[in-house]
Design a protein around this motif. Structure first.
Motif, PDB file in Angstrom:
ATOM      1  N   UNK A 112       0.759  -1.111  -0.013  1.00 18.67           N
ATOM      2  CA  UNK A 112       0.071   0.073  -0.044  1.00 18.67           C
ATOM      3  C   UNK A 112       0.869   1.135   0.082  1.00 18.67           C
ATOM      4  N   UNK A 113       1.907   1.442   0.737  1.00 22.34           N
ATOM      5  CA  UNK A 113       2.890   2.352   0.937  1.00 22.34           C
ATOM      6  C   UNK A 113       3.500   2.594  -0.665  1.00 22.34           C
ATOM      7  N   UNK A 114       3.905   1.300  -1.127  1.00 25.83           N
ATOM      8  CA  UNK A 114       4.300   1.601  -2.536  1.00 25.83           C
ATOM      9  C   UNK A 114       3.644   2.208  -3.607  1.00 25.83           C
ATOM     10  N   UNK A 115       2.219   1.861  -3.346  1.00 26.52           N
ATOM     11  CA  UNK A 115       1.180   2.453  -4.350  1.00 26.52           C
ATOM     12  C   UNK A 115       1.071   3.910  -3.784  1.00 26.52           C
ATOM     13  N   UNK A 116       0.902   4.182  -2.691  1.00 32.00           N
ATOM     14  CA  UNK A 116       0.969   5.751  -2.285  1.00 32.00           C
ATOM     15  C   UNK A 116       2.136   6.465  -2.810  1.00 32.00           C
ATOM     16  N   UNK A 117       3.460   6.009  -2.661  1.00 35.73           N
ATOM     17  CA  UNK A 117       4.582   6.762  -2.813  1.00 35.73           C
ATOM     18  C   UNK A 117       4.775   6.918  -4.431  1.00 35.73           C
ATOM     19  N   UNK A 118       4.374   5.918  -5.286  1.00 33.07           N
ATOM     20  CA  UNK A 118       4.513   6.019  -6.589  1.00 33.07           C
ATOM     21  C   UNK A 118       3.333   7.103  -7.113  1.00 33.07           C
ATOM     22  N   UNK A 119       2.402   7.002  -6.544  1.00 34.32           N
ATOM     23  CA  UNK A 119       1.129   7.937  -7.127  1.00 34.32           C
ATOM     24  C   UNK A 119       1.014   9.226  -6.467  1.00 34.32           C
ATOM     25  N   UNK A 120       1.656   9.517  -5.311  1.00 33.41           N
ATOM     26  CA  UNK A 120       1.714  10.940  -4.780  1.00 33.41           C
ATOM     27  C   UNK A 120       2.630  11.825  -5.521  1.00 33.41           C
ATOM     28  N   UNK A 121       3.649  11.239  -6.130  1.00 36.60           N
ATOM     29  CA  UNK A 121       4.440  12.057  -7.135  1.00 36.60           C
ATOM     30  C   UNK A 121       3.774  12.480  -8.420  1.00 36.60           C
ATOM     31  N   UNK A 122       2.838  11.411  -8.904  1.00 33.20           N
ATOM     32  CA  UNK A 122       2.029  11.712 -10.109  1.00 33.20           C
ATOM     33  C   UNK A 122       1.316  12.759  -9.917  1.00 33.20           C
TER      34      UNK A 122
ATOM     35  N   UNK B 255      -3.301 -10.607  -3.767  1.00 29.71           N
ATOM     36  CA  UNK B 255      -4.081  -9.583  -2.838  1.00 29.71           C
ATOM     37  C   UNK B 255      -2.923  -8.540  -2.256  1.00 29.71           C
ATOM     38  N   UNK B 256      -1.684  -9.005  -2.083  1.00 31.93           N
ATOM     39  CA  UNK B 256      -0.768  -8.332  -1.735  1.00 31.93           C
ATOM     40  C   UNK B 256      -0.211  -7.231  -2.686  1.00 31.93           C
ATOM     41  N   UNK B 257      -0.054  -7.579  -3.958  1.00 31.53           N
ATOM     42  CA  UNK B 257       0.238  -6.622  -4.871  1.00 31.53           C
ATOM     43  C   UNK B 257      -0.883  -5.683  -5.185  1.00 31.53           C
ATOM     44  N   UNK B 258      -2.235  -6.224  -5.198  1.00 31.43           N
ATOM     45  CA  UNK B 258      -3.432  -5.438  -5.515  1.00 31.43           C
ATOM     46  C   UNK B 258      -3.606  -4.330  -4.580  1.00 31.43           C
ATOM     47  N   UNK B 259      -2.967  -4.861  -3.351  1.00 30.56           N
ATOM     48  CA  UNK B 259      -3.152  -3.604  -2.164  1.00 30.56           C
ATOM     49  C   UNK B 259      -2.282  -2.299  -2.513  1.00 30.56           C
ATOM     50  N   UNK B 260      -1.545  -2.293  -3.590  1.00 26.24           N
ATOM     51  CA  UNK B 260      -0.966  -1.276  -4.049  1.00 26.24           C
ATOM     52  C   UNK B 260      -1.988  -0.025  -4.581  1.00 26.24           C
ATOM     53  N   UNK B 261      -3.031  -0.602  -5.006  1.00 25.58           N
ATOM     54  CA  UNK B 261      -4.099   0.175  -5.429  1.00 25.58           C
ATOM     55  C   UNK B 261      -4.950   0.977  -4.358  1.00 25.58           C
ATOM     56  N   UNK B 262      -4.837   0.418  -3.049  1.00 24.76           N
ATOM     57  CA  UNK B 262      -5.475   1.211  -1.890  1.00 24.76           C
ATOM     58  C   UNK B 262      -4.536   2.237  -1.569  1.00 24.76           C
ATOM     59  N   UNK B 263      -3.191   2.185  -1.766  1.00 24.60           N
ATOM     60  CA  UNK B 263      -2.526   3.249  -1.478  1.00 24.60           C
ATOM     61  C   UNK B 263      -2.641   4.429  -2.512  1.00 24.60           C
ATOM     62  N   UNK B 264      -2.898   4.065  -3.565  1.00 20.11           N
ATOM     63  CA  UNK B 264      -3.121   4.828  -4.891  1.00 20.11           C
ATOM     64  C   UNK B 264      -4.157   5.496  -4.816  1.00 20.11           C
ATOM     65  N   UNK B 265      -5.331   5.009  -4.247  1.00 18.49           N
ATOM     66  CA  UNK B 265      -6.560   5.597  -4.273  1.00 18.49           C
ATOM     67  C   UNK B 265      -6.534   6.522  -3.143  1.00 18.49           C
TER      68      UNK B 265
ATOM     69  N   UNK C 278      -3.835   8.295  -1.994  1.00 20.84           N
ATOM     70  CA  UNK C 278      -3.411   9.302  -2.732  1.00 20.84           C
ATOM     71  C   UNK C 278      -4.001  10.266  -3.426  1.00 20.84           C
ATOM     72  N   UNK C 279      -4.432   9.753  -4.501  1.00 18.79           N
ATOM     73  CA  UNK C 279      -5.016  10.412  -5.565  1.00 18.79           C
ATOM     74  C   UNK C 279      -6.469  11.093  -4.953  1.00 18.79           C
ATOM     75  N   UNK C 280      -7.074  10.195  -4.349  1.00 13.37           N
ATOM     76  CA  UNK C 280      -8.353  10.751  -3.707  1.00 13.37           C
ATOM     77  C   UNK C 280      -7.956  12.124  -2.802  1.00 13.37           C
ATOM     78  N   UNK C 281      -7.259  12.027  -1.890  1.00 10.00           N
ATOM     79  CA  UNK C 281      -6.876  13.223  -1.263  1.00 10.00           C
ATOM     80  C   UNK C 281      -6.408  14.459  -1.984  1.00 10.00           C
ATOM     81  N   UNK C 282      -5.699  14.092  -2.981  1.00 19.49           N
ATOM     82  CA  UNK C 282      -5.097  15.447  -3.728  1.00 19.49           C
ATOM     83  C   UNK C 282      -6.132  15.965  -4.625  1.00 19.49           C
ATOM     84  N   UNK C 283      -7.149  15.170  -5.234  1.00 19.80           N
ATOM     85  CA  UNK C 283      -8.237  15.805  -5.627  1.00 19.80           C
ATOM     86  C   UNK C 283      -8.871  17.126  -4.775  1.00 19.80           C
TER      87      UNK C 283
END
Length: 424
Positions: free
Chosen positions: A13-23, A120-130, A132-137
Protein backbone atom coordinates in the motif's frame (compact mmCIF):
# COMPACT_ATOMS: atom_id res chain seq x y z
CA UNK A 1 -3.33 -15.32 8.60
CA UNK A 2 -5.40 -12.21 7.99
CA UNK A 3 -3.24 -10.07 10.31
CA UNK A 4 -0.11 -11.45 8.64
CA UNK A 5 -1.50 -10.54 5.22
CA UNK A 6 -2.60 -7.07 6.32
CA UNK A 7 0.80 -6.26 7.82
CA UNK A 8 2.55 -7.38 4.62
CA UNK A 9 0.04 -5.44 2.52
CA UNK A 10 0.98 -2.21 4.30
CA UNK A 11 4.30 -2.42 2.41
CA UNK A 12 2.48 -2.73 -0.90
CA UNK A 13 0.00 0.00 0.00
CA UNK A 14 2.80 2.39 0.81
CA UNK A 15 4.45 1.60 -2.54
CA UNK A 16 1.20 2.54 -4.26
CA UNK A 17 0.95 5.75 -2.25
CA UNK A 18 4.60 6.62 -2.90
CA UNK A 19 4.39 6.07 -6.66
CA UNK A 20 1.10 7.89 -7.09
CA UNK A 21 1.71 10.83 -4.78
CA UNK A 22 4.48 12.10 -7.08
CA UNK A 23 2.22 11.76 -10.11
CA UNK A 24 -0.33 14.01 -8.41
CA UNK A 25 2.18 16.46 -6.94
CA UNK A 26 3.85 16.81 -10.35
CA UNK A 27 0.62 18.36 -11.64
CA UNK A 28 0.30 20.87 -8.76
CA UNK A 29 1.24 24.42 -9.63
CA UNK A 30 1.85 25.10 -5.92
CA UNK A 31 4.59 22.44 -5.84
CA UNK A 32 6.11 23.46 -9.16
CA UNK A 33 6.34 27.11 -8.12
CA UNK A 34 7.76 26.30 -4.68
CA UNK A 35 10.71 24.30 -6.03
CA UNK A 36 10.87 25.70 -9.55
CA UNK A 37 10.63 22.26 -11.21
CA UNK A 38 8.06 19.81 -12.55
CA UNK A 39 9.01 16.53 -10.91
CA UNK A 40 11.45 14.89 -8.55
CA UNK A 41 12.10 11.24 -7.90
CA UNK A 42 14.79 9.30 -6.16
CA UNK A 43 14.78 5.65 -5.41
CA UNK A 44 17.31 3.00 -4.67
CA UNK A 45 17.40 -0.64 -3.77
CA UNK A 46 18.99 -2.67 -0.99
CA UNK A 47 20.64 -6.08 -1.20
CA UNK A 48 19.06 -9.11 0.40
CA UNK A 49 21.12 -8.72 3.59
CA UNK A 50 18.39 -7.94 6.11
CA UNK A 51 15.82 -10.58 5.02
CA UNK A 52 18.36 -13.41 5.14
CA UNK A 53 20.40 -12.21 8.12
CA UNK A 54 17.74 -10.91 10.52
CA UNK A 55 14.53 -12.40 9.15
CA UNK A 56 11.66 -11.14 7.04
CA UNK A 57 9.95 -9.22 9.88
CA UNK A 58 12.97 -7.12 10.82
CA UNK A 59 13.59 -6.21 7.18
CA UNK A 60 9.99 -5.00 6.82
CA UNK A 61 10.37 -3.06 10.08
CA UNK A 62 13.63 -1.44 8.97
CA UNK A 63 12.29 -0.51 5.54
CA UNK A 64 9.16 1.09 6.95
CA UNK A 65 11.15 3.08 9.51
CA UNK A 66 13.09 4.50 6.56
CA UNK A 67 9.82 5.32 4.80
CA UNK A 68 8.54 7.20 7.86
CA UNK A 69 11.79 9.18 8.10
CA UNK A 70 11.81 9.95 4.38
CA UNK A 71 8.17 11.01 4.27
CA UNK A 72 8.62 13.40 7.21
CA UNK A 73 11.77 14.83 5.63
CA UNK A 74 10.07 15.39 2.25
CA UNK A 75 6.96 16.90 3.81
CA UNK A 76 9.09 19.43 5.72
CA UNK A 77 11.46 20.19 2.85
CA UNK A 78 12.52 23.78 2.36
CA UNK A 79 15.04 23.13 -0.40
CA UNK A 80 15.21 20.74 -3.33
CA UNK A 81 18.13 18.90 -1.73
CA UNK A 82 16.10 18.18 1.40
CA UNK A 83 13.18 16.96 -0.71
CA UNK A 84 15.48 14.70 -2.72
CA UNK A 85 16.97 13.30 0.48
CA UNK A 86 13.50 12.40 1.74
CA UNK A 87 12.59 10.78 -1.57
CA UNK A 88 15.84 8.79 -1.44
CA UNK A 89 14.94 7.41 2.00
CA UNK A 90 11.38 6.48 0.99
CA UNK A 91 12.67 4.68 -2.10
CA UNK A 92 15.39 2.93 -0.11
CA UNK A 93 12.98 1.82 2.59
CA UNK A 94 10.26 0.90 0.13
CA UNK A 95 12.56 -1.42 -1.82
CA UNK A 96 13.67 -3.20 1.35
CA UNK A 97 10.15 -3.54 2.78
CA UNK A 98 8.58 -4.63 -0.51
CA UNK A 99 11.06 -7.43 -1.23
CA UNK A 100 10.76 -8.70 2.35
CA UNK A 101 6.96 -8.62 2.32
CA UNK A 102 6.80 -10.74 -0.85
CA UNK A 103 9.21 -13.33 0.57
CA UNK A 104 7.39 -13.33 3.91
CA UNK A 105 3.88 -13.83 2.57
CA UNK A 106 5.02 -16.43 0.00
CA UNK A 107 6.55 -18.46 2.83
CA UNK A 108 3.64 -18.01 5.24
CA UNK A 109 0.70 -18.68 2.91
CA UNK A 110 -0.61 -22.24 2.32
CA UNK A 111 0.48 -23.55 -1.08
CA UNK A 112 -3.08 -24.08 -2.36
CA UNK A 113 -3.99 -20.42 -1.85
CA UNK A 114 -0.62 -18.71 -2.24
CA UNK A 115 -1.69 -17.12 -5.52
CA UNK A 116 -4.68 -15.44 -3.93
CA UNK A 117 -2.65 -14.09 -1.00
CA UNK A 118 0.18 -12.74 -3.13
CA UNK A 119 -2.25 -11.39 -5.71
CA UNK A 120 -3.99 -9.54 -2.90
CA UNK A 121 -0.63 -8.27 -1.64
CA UNK A 122 0.23 -6.61 -4.94
CA UNK A 123 -3.35 -5.49 -5.56
CA UNK A 124 -3.13 -3.59 -2.25
CA UNK A 125 -0.91 -1.22 -4.21
CA UNK A 126 -4.12 0.38 -5.40
CA UNK A 127 -5.39 1.03 -1.89
CA UNK A 128 -2.40 3.31 -1.45
CA UNK A 129 -2.96 4.73 -4.92
CA UNK A 130 -6.63 5.50 -4.23
CA UNK A 131 -5.76 7.14 -0.91
CA UNK A 132 -3.14 9.38 -2.50
CA UNK A 133 -5.11 10.45 -5.55
CA UNK A 134 -8.42 10.83 -3.70
CA UNK A 135 -6.78 13.11 -1.16
CA UNK A 136 -5.03 15.23 -3.78
CA UNK A 137 -8.32 15.88 -5.58
CA UNK A 138 -9.18 17.96 -2.49
CA UNK A 139 -5.78 19.31 -1.43
CA UNK A 140 -4.99 20.33 -5.01
CA UNK A 141 -7.61 23.07 -4.65
CA UNK A 142 -5.72 24.66 -1.76
CA UNK A 143 -3.57 27.66 -2.63
CA UNK A 144 -0.84 27.05 -0.02
CA UNK A 145 2.01 24.59 0.45
CA UNK A 146 -0.16 22.16 2.41
CA UNK A 147 -1.69 21.14 -0.92
CA UNK A 148 1.39 18.95 -1.53
CA UNK A 149 2.87 18.65 1.98
CA UNK A 150 -0.17 16.95 3.57
CA UNK A 151 -0.21 13.94 1.18
CA UNK A 152 3.48 13.38 1.98
CA UNK A 153 2.68 13.37 5.71
CA UNK A 154 -0.13 10.85 5.16
CA UNK A 155 2.39 8.48 3.59
CA UNK A 156 3.61 7.83 7.12
CA UNK A 157 0.38 6.00 8.09
CA UNK A 158 0.72 2.61 6.31
CA UNK A 159 4.43 2.47 7.13
CA UNK A 160 3.75 3.23 10.79
CA UNK A 161 1.05 0.53 10.92
CA UNK A 162 3.59 -2.02 9.71
CA UNK A 163 6.18 -0.82 12.25
CA UNK A 164 3.65 -1.16 15.08
CA UNK A 165 2.21 -4.57 14.22
CA UNK A 166 4.94 -6.47 12.34
CA UNK A 167 6.46 -8.05 15.46
CA UNK A 168 3.04 -9.28 16.56
CA UNK A 169 3.19 -11.63 13.56
CA UNK A 170 5.25 -14.85 13.55
CA UNK A 171 8.51 -15.16 11.64
CA UNK A 172 8.72 -17.08 8.36
CA UNK A 173 8.94 -20.84 9.10
CA UNK A 174 11.39 -21.35 6.24
CA UNK A 175 13.72 -18.68 7.64
CA UNK A 176 13.42 -20.14 11.15
CA UNK A 177 14.38 -23.58 9.83
CA UNK A 178 17.32 -22.11 7.91
CA UNK A 179 18.77 -20.70 11.18
CA UNK A 180 18.28 -23.93 13.13
CA UNK A 181 14.91 -23.23 14.79
CA UNK A 182 13.01 -26.21 13.44
CA UNK A 183 10.66 -26.47 16.43
CA UNK A 184 9.54 -22.87 15.93
CA UNK A 185 9.05 -23.49 12.23
CA UNK A 186 6.90 -26.57 12.91
CA UNK A 187 4.79 -24.69 15.45
CA UNK A 188 4.04 -21.86 13.02
CA UNK A 189 3.20 -24.26 10.20
CA UNK A 190 0.78 -26.09 12.50
CA UNK A 191 -0.85 -22.81 13.49
CA UNK A 192 -1.36 -21.52 9.95
CA UNK A 193 -1.54 -24.60 7.71
CA UNK A 194 -3.31 -27.23 9.86
CA UNK A 195 -7.05 -26.88 10.45
CA UNK A 196 -6.63 -28.68 13.81
CA UNK A 197 -3.37 -26.97 14.86
CA UNK A 198 -1.87 -30.46 15.10
CA UNK A 199 1.87 -30.16 15.66
CA UNK A 200 2.45 -33.70 14.33
CA UNK A 201 -0.12 -33.90 11.54
CA UNK A 202 0.92 -35.63 8.28
CA UNK A 203 0.55 -32.33 6.40
CA UNK A 204 3.00 -30.57 8.71
CA UNK A 205 5.42 -33.51 8.55
CA UNK A 206 5.32 -33.32 4.75
CA UNK A 207 5.89 -29.55 4.69
CA UNK A 208 8.81 -29.84 7.12
CA UNK A 209 10.36 -32.53 4.94
CA UNK A 210 9.95 -30.33 1.86
CA UNK A 211 11.57 -27.36 3.60
CA UNK A 212 14.45 -29.54 4.78
CA UNK A 213 14.93 -31.02 1.33
CA UNK A 214 14.89 -27.65 -0.42
CA UNK A 215 17.38 -26.13 2.01
CA UNK A 216 19.68 -29.16 1.76
CA UNK A 217 19.58 -29.02 -2.03
CA UNK A 218 19.79 -25.24 -2.40
CA UNK A 219 21.88 -24.51 0.68
CA UNK A 220 21.60 -21.50 2.96
CA UNK A 221 23.70 -18.76 1.45
CA UNK A 222 24.37 -15.91 3.89
CA UNK A 223 26.62 -13.92 1.57
CA UNK A 224 24.16 -11.11 1.05
CA UNK A 225 26.48 -9.30 -1.34
CA UNK A 226 26.88 -12.25 -3.69
CA UNK A 227 24.24 -12.48 -6.42
CA UNK A 228 26.03 -15.30 -8.27
CA UNK A 229 23.58 -17.97 -6.97
CA UNK A 230 21.02 -16.37 -9.28
CA UNK A 231 23.19 -17.25 -12.30
CA UNK A 232 25.13 -20.37 -11.26
CA UNK A 233 23.36 -23.01 -13.34
CA UNK A 234 21.31 -22.91 -16.50
CA UNK A 235 18.13 -23.38 -14.43
CA UNK A 236 19.15 -20.52 -12.12
CA UNK A 237 19.73 -18.24 -15.08
CA UNK A 238 16.38 -19.19 -16.58
CA UNK A 239 14.65 -18.28 -13.30
CA UNK A 240 16.52 -14.98 -13.12
CA UNK A 241 15.51 -14.05 -16.67
CA UNK A 242 11.86 -14.77 -15.86
CA UNK A 243 12.19 -12.53 -12.78
CA UNK A 244 13.69 -9.75 -14.92
CA UNK A 245 10.67 -9.97 -17.23
CA UNK A 246 8.38 -8.94 -14.34
CA UNK A 247 9.56 -5.35 -14.59
CA UNK A 248 8.02 -1.94 -15.00
CA UNK A 249 8.49 -1.09 -18.67
CA UNK A 250 5.17 -2.24 -20.09
CA UNK A 251 3.89 1.34 -20.13
CA UNK A 252 2.38 1.36 -16.65
CA UNK A 253 5.15 3.60 -15.31
CA UNK A 254 4.42 6.14 -18.03
CA UNK A 255 0.80 6.39 -16.89
CA UNK A 256 1.41 6.11 -13.12
CA UNK A 257 4.03 8.86 -12.95
CA UNK A 258 3.07 11.10 -15.84
CA UNK A 259 -0.68 10.81 -16.32
CA UNK A 260 -1.10 14.59 -15.73
CA UNK A 261 1.35 15.26 -18.58
CA UNK A 262 -0.43 12.78 -20.84
CA UNK A 263 -3.74 14.49 -20.07
CA UNK A 264 -2.22 17.88 -20.82
CA UNK A 265 -0.87 16.58 -24.14
CA UNK A 266 -4.40 15.34 -24.90
CA UNK A 267 -5.78 18.84 -24.31
CA UNK A 268 -6.87 18.66 -20.64
CA UNK A 269 -5.09 21.56 -18.88
CA UNK A 270 -7.26 22.05 -15.77
CA UNK A 271 -5.30 21.00 -12.65
CA UNK A 272 -8.47 19.98 -10.81
CA UNK A 273 -9.67 17.83 -13.71
CA UNK A 274 -6.23 16.22 -14.06
CA UNK A 275 -6.24 15.20 -10.37
CA UNK A 276 -9.83 13.94 -10.58
CA UNK A 277 -9.07 11.82 -13.65
CA UNK A 278 -5.97 10.46 -11.90
CA UNK A 279 -8.25 9.30 -9.06
CA UNK A 280 -10.67 7.65 -11.48
CA UNK A 281 -7.78 5.75 -13.04
CA UNK A 282 -6.72 4.42 -9.64
CA UNK A 283 -10.25 3.31 -8.76
CA UNK A 284 -10.73 1.38 -12.00
CA UNK A 285 -7.34 -0.27 -11.62
CA UNK A 286 -8.11 -1.32 -8.05
CA UNK A 287 -11.28 -3.10 -9.17
CA UNK A 288 -9.39 -5.02 -11.85
CA UNK A 289 -6.53 -5.85 -9.50
CA UNK A 290 -8.78 -7.92 -7.24
CA UNK A 291 -8.97 -10.82 -9.73
CA UNK A 292 -8.59 -14.32 -8.30
CA UNK A 293 -5.60 -15.75 -10.08
CA UNK A 294 -5.54 -19.26 -8.60
CA UNK A 295 -8.40 -20.24 -10.88
CA UNK A 296 -6.40 -19.58 -14.04
CA UNK A 297 -2.85 -20.38 -15.07
CA UNK A 298 -0.20 -17.70 -14.63
CA UNK A 299 1.09 -18.02 -18.17
CA UNK A 300 -2.36 -17.80 -19.75
CA UNK A 301 -3.27 -14.64 -17.86
CA UNK A 302 0.03 -12.91 -18.67
CA UNK A 303 -0.20 -13.84 -22.35
CA UNK A 304 -3.80 -12.67 -22.71
CA UNK A 305 -3.34 -9.43 -20.78
CA UNK A 306 -0.07 -8.45 -22.50
CA UNK A 307 -1.58 -9.12 -25.93
CA UNK A 308 -4.47 -6.86 -24.94
CA UNK A 309 -2.00 -4.14 -23.86
CA UNK A 310 -0.44 -4.25 -27.32
CA UNK A 311 -3.82 -3.71 -28.98
CA UNK A 312 -4.74 -0.89 -26.58
CA UNK A 313 -1.41 0.93 -27.04
CA UNK A 314 -1.81 0.69 -30.81
CA UNK A 315 -5.26 2.30 -30.51
CA UNK A 316 -3.98 5.00 -28.14
CA UNK A 317 -1.12 5.79 -30.52
CA UNK A 318 -3.52 6.23 -33.41
CA UNK A 319 -5.99 8.37 -31.45
CA UNK A 320 -3.43 10.72 -29.87
CA UNK A 321 -1.11 11.06 -32.86
CA UNK A 322 -2.73 14.39 -33.78
CA UNK A 323 -4.02 17.31 -31.72
CA UNK A 324 -7.02 19.57 -31.80
CA UNK A 325 -9.71 16.91 -32.03
CA UNK A 326 -11.55 16.71 -28.70
CA UNK A 327 -13.41 13.50 -29.57
CA UNK A 328 -10.20 11.66 -30.43
CA UNK A 329 -8.50 12.99 -27.28
CA UNK A 330 -11.34 11.80 -25.05
CA UNK A 331 -11.34 8.38 -26.72
CA UNK A 332 -7.56 8.16 -26.27
CA UNK A 333 -7.87 8.95 -22.55
CA UNK A 334 -10.51 6.25 -22.21
CA UNK A 335 -8.14 3.68 -23.66
CA UNK A 336 -5.33 4.91 -21.37
CA UNK A 337 -7.55 4.06 -18.39
CA UNK A 338 -8.46 0.73 -19.97
CA UNK A 339 -4.74 0.03 -20.33
CA UNK A 340 -4.26 0.28 -16.54
CA UNK A 341 -7.35 -1.86 -15.89
CA UNK A 342 -5.91 -4.65 -18.07
CA UNK A 343 -2.44 -4.21 -16.58
CA UNK A 344 -3.90 -4.50 -13.07
CA UNK A 345 -5.76 -7.68 -13.98
CA UNK A 346 -2.83 -9.44 -15.63
CA UNK A 347 0.40 -8.03 -14.25
CA UNK A 348 -0.19 -6.58 -10.79
CA UNK A 349 -0.87 -9.88 -8.97
CA UNK A 350 1.95 -11.62 -10.88
CA UNK A 351 4.63 -9.14 -9.82
CA UNK A 352 4.57 -10.57 -6.29
CA UNK A 353 3.51 -14.14 -7.06
CA UNK A 354 5.47 -15.32 -10.08
CA UNK A 355 9.02 -14.44 -8.95
CA UNK A 356 8.37 -15.98 -5.51
CA UNK A 357 7.13 -19.19 -7.15
CA UNK A 358 9.95 -19.69 -9.64
CA UNK A 359 12.82 -18.85 -7.26
CA UNK A 360 14.33 -21.49 -4.96
CA UNK A 361 14.47 -20.82 -1.22
CA UNK A 362 18.20 -20.07 -1.36
CA UNK A 363 17.69 -17.42 -4.04
CA UNK A 364 14.26 -16.09 -3.04
CA UNK A 365 15.31 -13.08 -0.98
CA UNK A 366 18.16 -12.25 -3.35
CA UNK A 367 15.96 -12.82 -6.37
CA UNK A 368 13.27 -10.50 -5.07
CA UNK A 369 15.91 -7.92 -4.15
CA UNK A 370 17.27 -8.31 -7.69
CA UNK A 371 13.74 -7.77 -8.99
CA UNK A 372 13.68 -4.59 -6.90
CA UNK A 373 16.90 -3.43 -8.57
CA UNK A 374 15.40 -4.13 -12.01
CA UNK A 375 12.24 -2.26 -11.02
CA UNK A 376 14.25 0.73 -9.79
CA UNK A 377 16.28 0.82 -13.00
CA UNK A 378 12.95 0.90 -14.81
CA UNK A 379 11.83 3.66 -12.47
CA UNK A 380 14.95 5.69 -13.29
CA UNK A 381 14.05 5.39 -16.97
CA UNK A 382 10.45 6.34 -16.25
CA UNK A 383 11.38 9.22 -13.94
CA UNK A 384 14.29 10.82 -15.76
CA UNK A 385 14.02 9.58 -19.34
CA UNK A 386 10.29 9.87 -19.98
CA UNK A 387 9.98 13.61 -19.23
CA UNK A 388 12.58 14.33 -21.92
CA UNK A 389 10.94 11.87 -24.31
CA UNK A 390 7.49 13.35 -23.74
CA UNK A 391 8.87 16.83 -24.40
CA UNK A 392 10.83 15.88 -27.50
CA UNK A 393 8.67 13.28 -29.27
CA UNK A 394 5.31 13.58 -27.46
CA UNK A 395 2.86 10.84 -28.55
CA UNK A 396 5.61 8.79 -30.22
CA UNK A 397 6.58 7.60 -26.73
CA UNK A 398 3.59 5.23 -26.99
CA UNK A 399 5.23 3.58 -30.01
CA UNK A 400 8.31 2.72 -27.92
CA UNK A 401 6.21 0.94 -25.30
CA UNK A 402 4.12 -0.69 -28.02
CA UNK A 403 7.24 -2.30 -29.50
CA UNK A 404 8.44 -3.46 -26.07
CA UNK A 405 5.06 -5.00 -25.24
CA UNK A 406 5.16 -6.94 -28.51
CA UNK A 407 8.56 -8.30 -27.45
CA UNK A 408 7.06 -9.28 -24.09
CA UNK A 409 4.29 -11.24 -25.79
CA UNK A 410 6.86 -13.22 -27.79
CA UNK A 411 8.95 -13.92 -24.66
CA UNK A 412 5.91 -15.01 -22.64
CA UNK A 413 4.69 -17.31 -25.41
CA UNK A 414 7.99 -19.09 -26.02
CA UNK A 415 9.79 -18.99 -22.67
CA UNK A 416 7.49 -18.38 -19.68
CA UNK A 417 6.66 -21.57 -17.77
CA UNK A 418 3.41 -22.34 -15.94
CA UNK A 419 3.77 -22.53 -12.13
CA UNK A 420 0.19 -23.15 -11.08
CA UNK A 421 -0.05 -26.35 -9.05
CA UNK A 422 3.70 -27.05 -9.11
CA UNK A 423 5.04 -24.83 -6.32
CA UNK A 424 4.82 -26.04 -2.70
Amino acid sequence: MYLVTLVACCCSGDSGFDGTVMGGINSMIQYQEYFGLSGVGSKTSIPAYFPDRFGRRFSMFFGNVMIVAGAVLSANAKQKEMFLGGRFLTGFGGSCASASAKSYLAEMAPAHSRGAYLGFLNSFYYVGQISATGMMVSTGRWSNDWSWRLPLYIQVIPAALNVIFVFLCPESPRWLYSVGKSDGARRILAQFHSSTNDYNSPLIDLEMEEIEEKIQIDGVDKRWWDFRPLFTTRADRYRAYMVILIGQLSGNGLITYFLPILLKNAGITSQNRQLTLNFVNSFASALAGSAIIDRFGRRRILLLSTSSLVVILAIVTGLLSSFGNAARANAGITFIYLFMVIFSFGWTPMQALYPAEVLSYQARAKGLAFLGIVAQVSTLINTFGLPVALEKISWKVYVIFLIWDIIEVVIIYFFLVETKGFNT
